[in-house]
Design a protein around this motif. Structure first.
Motif, short mmCIF file in Angstrom:
data_model
loop_
_atom_site.label_atom_id
_atom_site.label_comp_id
_atom_site.label_asym_id
_atom_site.label_seq_id
_atom_site.Cartn_x
_atom_site.Cartn_y
_atom_site.Cartn_z
N VAL A 1 6.87 4.72 9.88
CA VAL A 1 6.42 3.63 9.03
C VAL A 1 6.32 2.33 9.82
N ILE A 2 7.27 2.10 10.72
CA ILE A 2 7.25 0.88 11.52
C ILE A 2 5.98 0.79 12.36
N ILE B 1 0.84 -1.20 0.00
CA ILE B 1 0.00 0.00 0.00
C ILE B 1 0.87 1.25 0.00
N LEU B 2 1.91 1.25 0.84
CA LEU B 2 2.81 2.40 0.91
C LEU B 2 3.56 2.57 -0.41
N ALA B 3 3.95 1.48 -1.05
CA ALA B 3 4.67 1.57 -2.32
C ALA B 3 3.78 2.20 -3.40
N GLY B 4 2.49 1.88 -3.41
CA GLY B 4 1.60 2.51 -4.36
C GLY B 4 1.48 4.01 -4.14
N PRO C 1 -0.20 10.77 6.99
CA PRO C 1 0.85 11.61 7.60
C PRO C 1 2.23 11.35 7.01
N ILE C 2 2.49 10.13 6.61
CA ILE C 2 3.78 9.81 6.00
C ILE C 2 3.84 10.33 4.57
N VAL C 3 2.74 10.22 3.84
CA VAL C 3 2.70 10.72 2.45
C VAL C 3 2.97 12.21 2.42
N GLU C 4 2.44 12.94 3.38
CA GLU C 4 2.61 14.39 3.41
C GLU C 4 4.05 14.80 3.64
N VAL D 1 12.80 12.03 1.59
CA VAL D 1 13.69 11.87 0.44
C VAL D 1 14.88 12.81 0.54
N SER D 2 14.63 14.07 0.93
CA SER D 2 15.73 15.04 1.05
C SER D 2 16.73 14.60 2.10
N LYS D 3 16.24 14.10 3.22
CA LYS D 3 17.15 13.64 4.27
C LYS D 3 17.97 12.44 3.80
N TYR D 4 17.34 11.52 3.08
CA TYR D 4 18.07 10.35 2.58
C TYR D 4 19.16 10.77 1.60
#
Length: 576
Positions: free
Chosen positions: A393-394, A361-364, A412-415, A421-424
């Motif tokens: 996510v955990i 679901i998260l990947a979609g 909340p994670i999608v937002e 991504v920037s932190k990674y």
């Protein structure tokens, strides 16, 4: 006169099992009081400065009366001084609960105890201790004390070395290998060792068929005889200065009796070893159950405890069945990590199908986020696996089974996808800069140097050495520049331990490809640019072509760009 139970001949007989368990407990308690590493806790006295000492001495006189009044009575230390003063019947009751080995240790405390324990009135105590173990009676001429020392102790009777397990029953001696080599004499060599002795007297000397070198295999060769030198001299003293027929009969009877009793002694010893092993195993099972009970109090389940710990686990194999608070505080840190690991593995094995569904679901949702970005931006974004270790996510993907997880729970994670991504990307940039080779000081952007070649970190995931050396794809092994690294993707992932027993797949890391960097440096030199400072843009602008003299076929030479030449690098390359 009061008749005691001892005088009546009624002394309670302790069982061998109780005595053995008590002996095991005493040994285990001593081992439990020590640190597992063999170190003992030694208290150290703190030094007091001279100024504080003077100040204390000045106040000592003023407070001497208060100190005497407030002083607590000193606690009496543990000793055995009151034991001989006890009533005889009580003393007998205490001593009859001891093992033969304990009685021997007690007799060696001081002269008073030795004279008491070796007195005739104590024979009933020694016999009761021996009978508790069903031990054979002592041979003629042996006292109960001497016989107990041979049967129940493991010290060499000649030098006192500990840990001597085997007894030579024909000689009735417990001797170490060193003493056997020094005292045992092979029959044919008696003349050279004792030239004045009559060889016929050896018929009256006890002998064995096992020497210090044969280690048992010679025992079937009864024609080979080994004698103890002290026994030879003892017999020689009588043989050379006169003997009678009674003495000869006694000596022959003694030797024959020892030969007959060997099997009796060996059978008893094997029975005791087996019984002691059973008692030790019982102690370990009880200790294991006591440890499990402690873990149950902490909330752990039996299905995890049965798999994680056993009698062979550290802290359980040796020790008393009673797990005190002190013992528990010492062995818990050793055992609990494995229990937690087992519990986490079980929980994640049951939860894995749900975790996979929730990650799908998260990947979609992540793919929908990438589709909104420009291709020049989305190509630099990491795969969805990088979010698996995110705490937010955990909490969602590892929620309980009875919780229905939908896209709404991930909102909340999608937002915050952009922040993640920037932190990674920032963290990846920092890790790449740490991999740069030496000699790049002063370079504004080391990742743009043409001679810096990276590859997937093979150490991040354990693999077979022939697999990593032969099957790594060239596109994983030769990554030049930031763009090539940050836009690179691969199917293989790095295994990361999220917590004990729980592993997840995350994007692989990078490492410096030293061989590729040297090959690239050679290509730069062939292209006519400075190796240390040439950038990727300069090599691309030169747009040179290279051929390998060794790579020739019916169609001619293969032509490579400078990036392609680094991958299958062979010497010599030439510039077209």
């Amino acid at each position: 006169m009061v008749t005691t139970r001892t005088q009546n001949g009624v002394v309670r007989k302790a069982t061998a099992k109780a005595l053995l368990l008590a002996d095991e407990d005493a040994f285990a308690i001593a081992s439990d009081d020590e640190d597992d590493d063999g170190d003992f806790k030694v208290s150290k006295k703190r030094k007091v400065s001279s100024s504080k000492r003077q100040k204390a001495s000045g106040n000592a006189a003023a407070s001497s009366s208060k100190t005497k009044a407030a002083a607590k009575p000193r606690r009496r230390g543990k000793d055995l001084s009151l034991l001989p003063t006890m009533p005889l019947d009580i003393l007998y009751e205490i001593l009859c609960q001891l093992t033969p080995k304990d009685l021997l240790n007690l007799s060696r405390t001081n002269k008073l105890f030795r004279s008491t324990m070796f007195g005739n009135q104590m024979l009933i105590v020694w016999r009761a201790a021996r009978d508790a173990f069903d031990a054979p009676e002592p041979p003629d001429g042996w006292t109960e004390q001497k016989w107990a020392g041979l049967l129940f102790e493991t010290t060499c009777q000649s030098c006192g070395k500990r840990g001597v397990v085997n007894v030579d029953w024909l000689l009735l001696r417990r001797a170490c290998g060193t003493c056997k080599r020094a005292h045992l004499i092979y029959g044919p060599r008696i003349k050279s060792r004792f030239p004045g002795y009559d060889p016929e007297m050896l018929e009256y000397v006890p002998h064995t068929h096992t020497s210090a070198w044969t280690k048992g295999w010679w025992s079937n060769r009864t024609n080979s005889k080994f004698y103890w030198d002290d026994d030879i001299e003892e017999v020689a003293d009588v043989y050379n200065y006169g003997y009678d027929e009674d003495w000869i009969d006694d000596r022959k009877e003694l030797i024959a009796e020892r030969a007959e009793m060997v099997k009796v002694y060996q059978d008893w010893l094997e029975q005791m070893d087996k019984f002691k092993g059973n008692a030790t195993a019982e102690n370990r099972e009880k200790r294991l159950e006591a440890v499990k009970a402690r873990f149950r109090e902490e909330g752990y389940e039996d299905r995890d405890l049965d798999k994680a710990i056993s009698v062979y686990s550290s802290g359980i194999f040796a020790g008393t069945p009673h797990v005190t608070n002190a013992v528990w505080s010492r062995i818990r840190p050793k055992l609990e990590p494995e229990v937690q690991r087992t519990m986490n593995e079980r929980i994640m094995a049951d939860l894995k199908p749900l975790v996979d569904e929730r990650m799908a679901i998260l990947a979609g949702l992540y793919d929908a986020y990438l589709n909104k970005l420009r291709p020049s931006e989305s190509c630099y974004c990491p795969p969805i696996d990088f979010l698996r270790v995110n705490p937010d996510v955990i909490k969602v993907v590892e929620a309980d089974e009875d919780i229905d997880i939908t896209e709404k729970d991930f909102q909340p994670i999608v937002e915050t996808f952009g922040e993640y991504v920037s932190k990674y990307q920032d963290d990846t940039e920092k890790e790449l800069l740490k991999l740069m080779p030496t000699g790049i000081e002063g370079v504004e952007d080391p990742l743009q140097l043409a001679r810096v070649v990276l590859r997937r970190d093979r150490r991040a995931r354990p693999e077979l050495y022939w697999y990593t050396s032969n099957s790594m794809e060239p596109e994983d092994s030769f990554l030049i520049g930031r763009d090539m690294v940050c836009t690179h993707t691969w199917e293989r992932r790095r295994r990361m331990e999220l917590r004990p027993g729980v592993f997840v797949d995350v994007p692989s890391k990078y490492e410096l490809n030293s061989d590729g960097s040297r090959a690239c440096g050679s290509i730069i030199i062939i292209a006519g640019l400075p190796q240390e400072t040439a950038t990727i843009a300069e090599m691309d602008a030169k747009d040179a072509r290279f051929v390998c003299k060794l790579c020739v076929s019916m169609d001619g030479y293969d032509v490579f760009t400078w990036r392609a030449a680094v991958c299958p690098f062979h010497s010599p390359f030439i510039l077209l």
